[in-house]
Scaffold this motif. Structure first.
Motif, mmCIF file in Angstrom:
data_model
loop_
_atom_site.group_PDB
_atom_site.id
_atom_site.type_symbol
_atom_site.label_atom_id
_atom_site.label_comp_id
_atom_site.label_asym_id
_atom_site.label_seq_id
_atom_site.Cartn_x
_atom_site.Cartn_y
_atom_site.Cartn_z
ATOM 1 N N VAL A 26 0.863 -1.180 0.000
ATOM 2 C CA VAL A 26 0.000 0.000 0.000
ATOM 3 C C VAL A 26 0.899 1.229 0.000
ATOM 4 O O VAL A 26 1.857 1.310 0.761
ATOM 5 C CB VAL A 26 -0.992 0.014 1.190
ATOM 6 N N THR A 28 0.886 5.542 0.029
ATOM 7 C CA THR A 28 0.111 6.758 0.255
ATOM 8 C C THR A 28 0.933 7.936 -0.240
ATOM 9 O O THR A 28 2.167 7.919 -0.182
ATOM 10 C CB THR A 28 -0.233 6.947 1.742
ATOM 11 N N ASN A 50 -5.170 13.665 -0.501
ATOM 12 C CA ASN A 50 -4.569 12.425 -0.005
ATOM 13 C C ASN A 50 -5.030 11.259 -0.865
ATOM 14 O O ASN A 50 -6.221 11.118 -1.141
ATOM 15 C CB ASN A 50 -4.957 12.195 1.447
ATOM 16 N N VAL A 52 -4.413 6.886 -1.907
ATOM 17 C CA VAL A 52 -3.952 5.560 -1.480
ATOM 18 C C VAL A 52 -4.036 4.630 -2.684
ATOM 19 O O VAL A 52 -5.031 4.628 -3.413
ATOM 20 C CB VAL A 52 -4.838 5.007 -0.331
ATOM 21 N N TRP A 54 -3.065 0.431 -3.871
ATOM 22 C CA TRP A 54 -2.828 -0.881 -3.281
ATOM 23 C C TRP A 54 -2.167 -1.852 -4.255
ATOM 24 O O TRP A 54 -2.188 -1.668 -5.457
ATOM 25 C CB TRP A 54 -4.164 -1.503 -2.848
ATOM 26 N N GLU A 94 -10.075 10.382 1.441
ATOM 27 C CA GLU A 94 -8.955 10.113 0.551
ATOM 28 C C GLU A 94 -9.458 9.493 -0.745
ATOM 29 O O GLU A 94 -10.585 9.015 -0.824
ATOM 30 C CB GLU A 94 -7.922 9.205 1.237
#
Length: 166
Positions: A26, A28, A50, A52, A54, A94
């Motif tokens: 992951v 960020t 923000n 994210v 994966w 996010e």
């Protein structure tokens, strides 16, 4: 329901790649996205979003994207909340990335970071700096799309209102 996000912006710092206890990658990062309008002082503000990402895409993103990289992302907005150490409820919004695209070459990114005369908005050198380097300004290479410019040549077309179909 529809929850789609498409953003183009620059990374504010290196992506933070981590692994969960089950081995899932992951990453960020924060994406700086310019607003479409200027503020009262004539400058563009930016939103810092923000994000994210994966799995394998996170590893690829961390390998290719660096601070200042221009990237395009698609994904969805997701919110979550948790209680911090002071017992306060913290809300987080996010963007969960589905896919990304690098929008400039690594060499262009390195050159932009190493050249202080680069224009931050589009990664190109400013007109002033191009003229200082005896390069042709970008405006001279662009076609003229003014309404006064006749794209069919210099002859004017004489059409009466009776000849128009509307």
């Amino acid at each position: 329901m529809i929850n789609n996000v498409v953003l183009i912006g620059r990374l504010t710092k290196e992506p933070d790649l981590r692994y969960t206890s089950s081995g899932q990658a992951v990453a960020t990062f924060t994406l700086a996205v310019n607003r479409n309008f200027t503020n009262q002082s004539g400058n563009r503000d930016a939103d810092f979003i923000n994000c994210v990402i994966w799995r394998k895409a996170a590893e690829n993103f961390a390998n290719f994207a660096k601070k200042g990289s221009l990237v395009g992302i698609t994904g969805r907005i997701q919110t979550r909340n948790y209680e911090n150490q002071q017992g306060q409820k913290v809300y987080v919004t996010e963007v969960i990335i589905d896919s990304f695209q690098m929008l400039e070459t690594r060499s262009a990114n390195d050159q932009r970071q190493n050249n202080p005369h680069m224009d931050a908005s589009d990664g190109s050198t400013s007109k002033y700096n191009k003229e200082q380097n005896n390069q042709q300004p970008a405006e001279d290479n662009m076609p003229n799309f003014d309404r006064e410019d006749n794209p069919f040549g210099s002859e004017k077309i004489d059409i009466s209102d009776d000849d128009l179909p509307f």
